[in-house]
Write a protein that holds these residues in place. Sequence first.
Motif, mmCIF file in Angstrom:
data_model
loop_
_atom_site.group_PDB
_atom_site.id
_atom_site.type_symbol
_atom_site.label_atom_id
_atom_site.label_comp_id
_atom_site.label_asym_id
_atom_site.label_seq_id
_atom_site.Cartn_x
_atom_site.Cartn_y
_atom_site.Cartn_z
ATOM 1 N N ILE A 26 0.843 -1.202 0.000
ATOM 2 C CA ILE A 26 0.000 0.000 0.000
ATOM 3 C C ILE A 26 0.879 1.253 0.000
ATOM 4 O O ILE A 26 0.616 2.209 -0.735
ATOM 5 C CB ILE A 26 -0.974 -0.005 1.197
ATOM 6 N N HIS A 27 1.933 1.238 0.810
ATOM 7 C CA HIS A 27 2.858 2.370 0.852
ATOM 8 C C HIS A 27 3.504 2.583 -0.520
ATOM 9 O O HIS A 27 3.595 3.725 -0.996
ATOM 10 C CB HIS A 27 3.924 2.142 1.916
ATOM 11 N N GLN A 28 3.957 1.533 -1.171
ATOM 12 C CA GLN A 28 4.549 1.642 -2.498
ATOM 13 C C GLN A 28 3.550 2.194 -3.507
ATOM 14 O O GLN A 28 3.892 3.030 -4.347
ATOM 15 C CB GLN A 28 5.064 0.275 -2.976
ATOM 16 N N PHE A 29 2.306 1.747 -3.441
ATOM 17 C CA PHE A 29 1.272 2.223 -4.344
ATOM 18 C C PHE A 29 1.044 3.720 -4.178
ATOM 19 O O PHE A 29 0.970 4.472 -5.154
ATOM 20 C CB PHE A 29 -0.024 1.457 -4.118
ATOM 21 N N VAL A 30 0.953 4.179 -2.938
ATOM 22 C CA VAL A 30 0.730 5.601 -2.669
ATOM 23 C C VAL A 30 1.914 6.434 -3.152
ATOM 24 O O VAL A 30 1.725 7.496 -3.768
ATOM 25 C CB VAL A 30 0.464 5.822 -1.160
ATOM 26 N N MET A 31 3.131 5.961 -2.925
ATOM 27 C CA MET A 31 4.313 6.697 -3.375
ATOM 28 C C MET A 31 4.380 6.745 -4.905
ATOM 29 O O MET A 31 4.703 7.787 -5.486
ATOM 30 C CB MET A 31 5.589 6.055 -2.809
ATOM 31 N N LEU A 35 4.278 10.104 -7.254
ATOM 32 C CA LEU A 35 5.316 10.354 -8.240
ATOM 33 C C LEU A 35 4.714 10.565 -9.630
ATOM 34 O O LEU A 35 5.113 11.475 -10.360
ATOM 35 C CB LEU A 35 6.310 9.198 -8.274
ATOM 36 N N LEU A 36 3.730 9.752 -9.981
ATOM 37 C CA LEU A 36 3.081 9.889 -11.277
ATOM 38 C C LEU A 36 2.376 11.242 -11.397
ATOM 39 O O LEU A 36 2.453 11.900 -12.436
ATOM 40 C CB LEU A 36 2.084 8.753 -11.489
ATOM 41 N N LYS A 37 1.719 11.677 -10.330
ATOM 42 C CA LYS A 37 1.045 12.978 -10.344
ATOM 43 C C LYS A 37 2.048 14.114 -10.542
ATOM 44 O O LYS A 37 1.801 15.047 -11.312
ATOM 45 C CB LYS A 37 0.277 13.162 -9.033
ATOM 46 N N GLU A 38 3.188 14.039 -9.869
ATOM 47 C CA GLU A 38 4.218 15.059 -10.032
ATOM 48 C C GLU A 38 4.780 15.056 -11.451
ATOM 49 O O GLU A 38 5.045 16.118 -12.023
ATOM 50 C CB GLU A 38 5.341 14.837 -9.017
ATOM 51 N N GLN A 39 4.950 13.876 -12.029
ATOM 52 C CA GLN A 39 5.456 13.796 -13.398
ATOM 53 C C GLN A 39 4.457 14.388 -14.391
ATOM 54 O O GLN A 39 4.853 15.063 -15.349
ATOM 55 C CB GLN A 39 5.769 12.352 -13.770
ATOM 56 N N VAL A 40 3.178 14.152 -14.164
ATOM 57 C CA VAL A 40 2.157 14.723 -15.047
ATOM 58 C C VAL A 40 2.194 16.241 -14.983
ATOM 59 O O VAL A 40 2.151 16.924 -16.010
ATOM 60 C CB VAL A 40 0.757 14.174 -14.687
ATOM 61 N N HIS A 41 2.295 16.805 -13.769
ATOM 62 C CA HIS A 41 2.377 18.263 -13.634
ATOM 63 C C HIS A 41 3.636 18.802 -14.297
ATOM 64 O O HIS A 41 3.603 19.853 -14.945
ATOM 65 C CB HIS A 41 2.327 18.681 -12.170
ATOM 66 N N HIS A 42 4.744 18.085 -14.144
ATOM 67 C CA HIS A 42 5.996 18.516 -14.769
ATOM 68 C C HIS A 42 5.862 18.530 -16.291
ATOM 69 O O HIS A 42 6.297 19.480 -16.949
ATOM 70 C CB HIS A 42 7.127 17.578 -14.342
#
Length: 130
Positions: A26-31, A35-42
């Motif tokens: 679950i922790h890995q999934f949330v991280m 990360l994916l959200k930050e990459q999309v914004h970038h």
Amino acid sequence: MNERGFIYPIVLMVCFLVVIFVAFQIHQFVMDKKLLKEQVHHLKVDSLLHLAYADVQAILAEKGHQLNEKLSFSYEDGEVTLTFREEIDDLQQFMIVAQLYSGETRRAWMYINIEQRQIEIYEEGTTGGA
């Protein structure tokens, strides 16, 4: 043959290991999701910068001279503001502020060769554009 208290501790250990494994997953999934959200914004901010550069090239091709005014472009994901800073030989320096509607902001500085209509120097960060 006193095996009465042998199974219960083993079951507790197995359950504990399963809970630890599930919590780690679950922790890995949330991280990964963060990360994916930050990459999309970038990538969205990068696309704003590229769109603004294409618009500046079009304006330079249309006007055929130097830009001394503040330019602002609105796009689907956000806004980009170009501010003329200084002129050095054939290069014009612009400060670019790209801001997504969700609030993420990136600053960059670029030096555009007016005659060739291309970027000579491109810097990003908080203190670029010396």
